[in-house]
Design an enzyme around this catalytic site. Structure first.
Site, mmCIF file in Angstrom:
data_model
loop_
_atom_site.group_PDB
_atom_site.id
_atom_site.type_symbol
_atom_site.label_atom_id
_atom_site.label_comp_id
_atom_site.label_asym_id
_atom_site.label_seq_id
_atom_site.Cartn_x
_atom_site.Cartn_y
_atom_site.Cartn_z
ATOM 1 N N HIS A 115 1.366 -2.583 0.635
ATOM 2 C CA HIS A 115 1.272 -1.326 -0.126
ATOM 3 C C HIS A 115 -0.128 -0.704 0.030
ATOM 4 O O HIS A 115 -0.894 -1.104 0.926
ATOM 5 C CB HIS A 115 1.650 -1.556 -1.591
ATOM 6 C CG HIS A 115 2.881 -2.413 -1.738
ATOM 7 N ND1 HIS A 115 4.141 -1.965 -1.429
ATOM 8 C CD2 HIS A 115 3.030 -3.724 -2.098
ATOM 9 C CE1 HIS A 115 5.017 -2.949 -1.613
ATOM 10 N NE2 HIS A 115 4.372 -4.028 -2.010
ATOM 11 N N GLU A 127 -0.150 -4.302 -7.906
ATOM 12 C CA GLU A 127 0.007 -5.224 -6.789
ATOM 13 C C GLU A 127 -0.853 -4.791 -5.610
ATOM 14 O O GLU A 127 -1.433 -5.640 -4.923
ATOM 15 C CB GLU A 127 1.476 -5.299 -6.365
ATOM 16 C CG GLU A 127 1.709 -6.297 -5.240
ATOM 17 C CD GLU A 127 2.986 -6.064 -4.462
ATOM 18 O OE1 GLU A 127 3.826 -5.266 -4.906
ATOM 19 O OE2 GLU A 127 3.125 -6.685 -3.392
ATOM 20 N N HIS A 141 1.400 -10.222 -0.704
ATOM 21 C CA HIS A 141 2.088 -9.460 -1.747
ATOM 22 C C HIS A 141 2.102 -10.269 -3.034
ATOM 23 O O HIS A 141 1.766 -11.455 -3.052
ATOM 24 C CB HIS A 141 3.551 -9.179 -1.342
ATOM 25 C CG HIS A 141 3.708 -8.167 -0.271
ATOM 26 N ND1 HIS A 141 4.161 -6.891 -0.495
ATOM 27 C CD2 HIS A 141 3.471 -8.250 1.070
ATOM 28 C CE1 HIS A 141 4.193 -6.215 0.648
ATOM 29 N NE2 HIS A 141 3.779 -7.018 1.621
ATOM 30 N N GLU A 156 4.683 -13.879 -1.356
ATOM 31 C CA GLU A 156 4.688 -13.341 -2.720
ATOM 32 C C GLU A 156 3.900 -14.357 -3.548
ATOM 33 O O GLU A 156 4.376 -15.442 -3.862
ATOM 34 C CB GLU A 156 6.119 -13.198 -3.249
ATOM 35 C CG GLU A 156 7.010 -12.283 -2.425
ATOM 36 C CD GLU A 156 6.759 -10.796 -2.647
ATOM 37 O OE1 GLU A 156 5.788 -10.459 -3.351
ATOM 38 O OE2 GLU A 156 7.525 -9.976 -2.120
HETATM 39 ZN ZN LIG Z 1 4.798 -6.034 -2.357
#
Ligand SMILES: [Zn+2]
Length: 286
Positions: A78, A115, A170, A247
């Site tokens: 992102h 995030e 992430h 993650e």
């Molecule tokens: Zn993400």
């Protein structure tokens, strides 16, 4: 308890201790052909020259750092500006199997910590650790204020750099009750066929390092035993280098969020990833 880090530390110590043979060759002639000819012919050399007779021992070269010559890709997922330009990030791209959007805004903790910020913070820490270990680092974005790039471009940046290994960072937006990290691995689809097994090996190294070097548990809501194969993500579908997506925790969960916002925890994640990268690239047992 920090066995992975200990492995990495042992590798560093071994590299520092070995000297790579430089100290055992003090009388070697200069490797440079003109220097050798000059010394052999007795040509006059300037006073104080390193190559003057009787003072011909080359300075021992410092040992190469453990990741010298290695290229590591880091994709901090992102971007902080994605919220501001939905028209850009919502454009459809081909992820190798299907259409998906160029990017998303990512998730956030209840506190509002995004995030995108977390990903960039960990990536910055990881980059510093890897550079300190001698690696060349390629990142897909250089700050947390821009928009994009699209996930396809991120994959291409790392592919074009011919990275030896890459990690996409992430944090998840799972159920509030869910905890833990998940390592996402590619599924063979053509472009990534050559890096499926190596990515799985790297994924195992990352999983082991996270378990041993951080306090984040395996996910209790996604994947199996901290791992999951994904065929719906451009970063994995299009990669031509060994790569996983991590993650690192579940931002909507209060316990995970308390860890993820911590600078010390972020640095610990970076150290775990560095250890995993060194285990993967330097052939140490996982
Ligand atoms: Zn993400």
């Amino acid at each position: 308890m920090h066995s992975k880090l200990s492995v990495a530390a042992a590798i560093l110590a071994a590299a520092l201790a070995c000297g790579c043979g430089a100290a055992t060759r003090p009388a070697d002639p200069p490797a440079d052909a003109s220097g050798t000819a000059s010394a052999a012919s007795g040509a006059v050399v300037p006073a104080g020259s390193q190559s003057s007779p009787g003072n011909s021992a080359p300075s021992p070269s410092p040992p190469a750092p453990p990741l010298a010559g290695r290229v590591i890709g880091i994709d901090p997922g992102h971007n902080g500006g994605n919220f501001s330009d939905p028209g850009y990030i919502d454009q459809l791209i081909w992820n190798g199997r299907a259409s998906e959007t160029c990017d998303t805004t990512g998730t956030e903790a209840a506190s509002g910590f995004t995030e995108a910020s977390f990903n960039f913070d960990v990536a910055t820490d990881l980059r510093a650790d890897l550079i300190a270990a001698g690696a060349t680092v390629v990142m897909t974005r250089q700050d947390n204020t821009g928009v994009g790039p699209c996930v396809t471009t991120r994959a291409q940046i790392i592919n074009s750099a011919h990275a030896d290994v890459a990690i996409d960072i992430h944090a998840d937006g799972g159920p509030t009750w869910g905890r833990g990290f998940t390592v996402l691995e590619p599924v063979a689809d053509g472009p990534n066929d050559a890096v499926i097994s190596s990515s799985a090996q790297f994924g195992a190294d990352v999983r082991a390092a996270l378990l041993q070097d951080t306090s984040m548990p395996k996910s209790n809501y996604d994947g199996v035993d901290g791992l999951i194969s994904r065929d719906d993500l451009a970063g994995l579908n299009l990669t031509t280098v060994p790569k996983v997506i991590v993650e690192c925790g579940n931002m909507p969960n209060a316990t995970d969020a308390g860890l993820l916002v911590s600078g010390a925890f972020q640095q610990g994640l970076a150290r775990a990833f560095t250890a995993a990268i060194m285990v993967f690239l330097l052939g140490q047992p996982g």
